[in-house]
Scaffold this active site. Structure first.
Site, PDB file in Angstrom:
ATOM      1  N   GLU A 183      -2.594  -5.820  12.041  1.00 46.59           N
ATOM      2  CA  GLU A 183      -1.313  -6.256  11.501  1.00 46.59           C
ATOM      3  C   GLU A 183      -1.362  -7.783  11.357  1.00 46.59           C
ATOM      4  O   GLU A 183      -2.177  -8.451  12.008  1.00 46.59           O
ATOM      5  CB  GLU A 183      -0.173  -5.894  12.476  1.00 46.59           C
ATOM      6  N   GLY A 196       1.910   7.814  10.915  1.00 51.98           N
ATOM      7  CA  GLY A 196       1.539   7.945   9.498  1.00 51.98           C
ATOM      8  C   GLY A 196       1.742   9.332   8.926  1.00 51.98           C
ATOM      9  O   GLY A 196       2.869   9.811   8.804  1.00 51.98           O
ATOM     10  N   GLY A 207      -2.472   4.147   6.271  1.00 51.33           N
ATOM     11  CA  GLY A 207      -3.157   4.264   4.980  1.00 51.33           C
ATOM     12  C   GLY A 207      -2.225   4.767   3.895  1.00 51.33           C
ATOM     13  O   GLY A 207      -1.183   5.371   4.175  1.00 51.33           O
ATOM     14  N   THR A 233       0.828  -1.209   0.000  1.00 50.64           N
ATOM     15  CA  THR A 233       0.000   0.000   0.000  1.00 50.64           C
ATOM     16  C   THR A 233       0.860   1.256   0.000  1.00 50.64           C
ATOM     17  O   THR A 233       0.641   2.174  -0.793  1.00 50.64           O
ATOM     18  CB  THR A 233      -0.878   0.005   1.269  1.00 50.64           C
ATOM     19  N   VAL A 234       1.854   1.309   0.887  1.00 51.32           N
ATOM     20  CA  VAL A 234       2.646   2.538   1.023  1.00 51.32           C
ATOM     21  C   VAL A 234       3.567   2.727  -0.180  1.00 51.32           C
ATOM     22  O   VAL A 234       3.655   3.820  -0.755  1.00 51.32           O
ATOM     23  CB  VAL A 234       3.452   2.524   2.346  1.00 51.32           C
ATOM     24  N   LYS A 289       6.827   3.230  18.219  1.00 51.26           N
ATOM     25  CA  LYS A 289       6.737   4.633  17.770  1.00 51.26           C
ATOM     26  C   LYS A 289       7.135   5.577  18.913  1.00 51.26           C
ATOM     27  O   LYS A 289       7.892   6.540  18.713  1.00 51.26           O
ATOM     28  CB  LYS A 289       5.307   4.934  17.297  1.00 51.26           C
ATOM     29  N   GLU A 327      10.122   9.664   8.933  1.00 50.21           N
ATOM     30  CA  GLU A 327       8.873  10.354   9.271  1.00 50.21           C
ATOM     31  C   GLU A 327       7.658   9.412   9.223  1.00 50.21           C
ATOM     32  O   GLU A 327       6.762   9.484  10.067  1.00 50.21           O
ATOM     33  CB  GLU A 327       8.649  11.529   8.299  1.00 50.21           C
ATOM     34  N   LYS A 382       9.101   1.155  11.789  1.00 48.86           N
ATOM     35  CA  LYS A 382       9.297   1.484  13.220  1.00 48.86           C
ATOM     36  C   LYS A 382       9.907   0.337  14.005  1.00 48.86           C
ATOM     37  O   LYS A 382      10.699   0.539  14.914  1.00 48.86           O
ATOM     38  CB  LYS A 382       7.980   1.907  13.872  1.00 48.86           C
ATOM     39  N   ASP A 398       3.351  -2.053  18.598  1.00 46.93           N
ATOM     40  CA  ASP A 398       3.509  -1.126  17.462  1.00 46.93           C
ATOM     41  C   ASP A 398       3.564   0.325  17.968  1.00 46.93           C
ATOM     42  O   ASP A 398       4.458   1.094  17.604  1.00 46.93           O
ATOM     43  CB  ASP A 398       2.316  -1.334  16.505  1.00 46.93           C
TER      44      ASP A 398
END
Ligand code: HSE
Length: 432
Positions: A196, A140, A308, A18-19, A211, A135, A111, A207
């Site tokens: 996930e 996100g 997303g 997706t990313v 972060k 970043e 991360k 998760d």
């Protein structure tokens, strides 16, 4: 007179989920805008992913294909390696090391890899005069790494807080709004594809913990110390907790808090109660929020999509554009080799607590609980007893400020009475 453009920045993108697909789309769609902003074209030279044939909704024919991310990371015609594979070890880490070894900058959304290996990776990159930027790894689309590294660079950071796992916030707000159990909403989140591959990463707080560990390193100039974080997930939060907390004017959030104390770095990711009317209390669905407190800036609240395609790709692009412009900041806001080692400190600052009890419904039960709290030096602020459930009486207590250790002692002592019908639930009330 036009300034001549500098040579293009050539990207190698590993991972076309997706990313990754989102990044390719932005590079293609905003070609002119990116060139204008960076002062040079941003081009993709080569890509790599697990399956070559898959339709990703974006044309890839113009790019060279590599079967392994390591081969991609080592190409001479790639200036910047973009790691969007994920996973703390394995191909992501091997390819990042290969990119560093062949003298490239790295942009990553990973991360887990940075929380566990960020110190070594950043030191290796910086020793060669290169950078790793991340970043997209935290919250996100929210530019929180930039906010801390650049916008608040003149502050001593007092505290970093945040709701940084959208899946957990979705589960907790959906339970609240629909009156559904944790199990029902978990199954729903699974169907929606929110979890996930290993759901423990989400609901176990890991998760979000990764972060927070990264933000804490920038905020306090310390080596990433994920192992020192106190982590508790949302699995034991029941619909009763959510309802009764709401009844008392609170919302339950999986909240991360990091602050430096004289004893070391206090960092925890755990379910907390926050006032329903606070910005954190009003955060709905999968949205993320990060709250930064600087000694000069005061409190800054950042809110936005934590996952997303668009939001995460937007964050990846901001790092790519920085590097294209020649802005090459250290991974953690100062050279990795200069970061201070720090030990973790258990949260010791007093706070009010929410205590949910199921008592055996007999004379003197509540008096015994009140006596245990009194003996532990804990004062009751508010208390409510709800309608009986068979032979048990649900009781909710909000304490005045006390320490976690005094509360744990009291809960231990409650087990020694004969009036508990179930194990008490104790949740910290965070002052936000
Ligand atoms: N599973 C994560 C979340 C995605 O729910 O926020 C980004 O880490």
């Amino acid at each position: 007179m036009n300034t001549p453009l500098r040579p293009p920045l050539r990207l190698g993108i590993a991972g076309l989920g997706t990313v990754g697909a989102g990044v390719v789309k932005i590079v293609q769609k905003h070609r002119d805008l990116l060139t204008a902003r960076a002062g040079r074209p941003i081009e993709i030279t080569a890509v790599s992913a697990r399956s070559k044939g898959r339709d990703r909704g974006v044309p890839l024919d113009a790019y060279a294909w590599e079967d392994t991310p390591e081969a991609l990371a080592s190409r001479d015609d790639v200036d910047l390696f973009v790691e969007l594979i994920g996973g703390e070890e394995g191909p992501a880490k091997a390819a990042t090391e290969a990119a560093i070894a062949s003298g490239k900058d790295v942009v990553t959304a990973n991360k887990a890899m940075l929380a566990l290996h960020g110190q070594a990776l950043a030191e290796a990159a910086e020793a060669k005069g290169h950078v790793i930027r991340f970043e997209a790894a935290v919250a996100g689309g929210i530019p929180v790494v930039k906010a801390l590294t650049e916008g608040l660079a003149g502050n001593e950071v007092i505290r970093v807080m945040g709701v940084m796992n959208g899946t957990c916030n979705y589960i907790l707000t959906r339970m609240q709004n629909a009156g559904l159990s944790y199990q029902d909403v978990f199954a729903e989140a699974d169907k929606l594809g929110y979890l996930e591959a290993d759901p423990t990463l989400d609901v176990g707080g890991i998760d979000a913990g990764h972060k927070l560990a990264l933000l804490a390193s920038i905020a306090f100039g310390t080596r990433v110390n994920f192992a020192a974080m106190e982590i508790e997930g949302i699995e034991r939060i029941s619909i009763d907790d959510i309802r009764q907390a709401a009844d008392m004017g609170f919302r339950i959030k999986l909240l991360g808090v990091a602050q430096m104390t004289g004893r070391g770095l206090e960092s925890r990711m755990s379910p907390c109660l926050v006032p329903a009317t606070s910005p954190l209390g009003q955060l709905e669905n999968a949205t993320n929020m990060v709250v930064l407190e600087g000694d000069a800036s005061g409190q800054i609240v950042l809110r936005g999509a934590g996952a997303g395609e668009g939001p995460t790709a937007s964050a990846v692009m901001s790092d790519i554009i920085d590097i294209a412009r020649g802005t090459r900041l250290s991974t953690f806001g100062q050279p990795a080799a200069a970061l201070r080692p720090t030990q973790g400190a258990r949260a010791s600052a007093p706070a009010p607590f929410y205590l949910r009890l199921a008592l055996v419904d007999k004379p003197g039960a509540l008096a015994k609980i009140a006596a245990v709290l009194g003996d532990a030096g804990i004062s009751i602020d508010r208390m409510r007893q709800y309608g009986h459930e068979a032979t048990t009486a649900p009781v909710l207590i909000v304490t005045h400020k006390t320490t976690r250790s005094a509360l744990d002692e009291a809960v231990e002592a409650m087990h020694g009475t004969d009036v508990l019908a179930a194990a008490p639930v104790a949740i910290r009330i965070e002052e936000v």
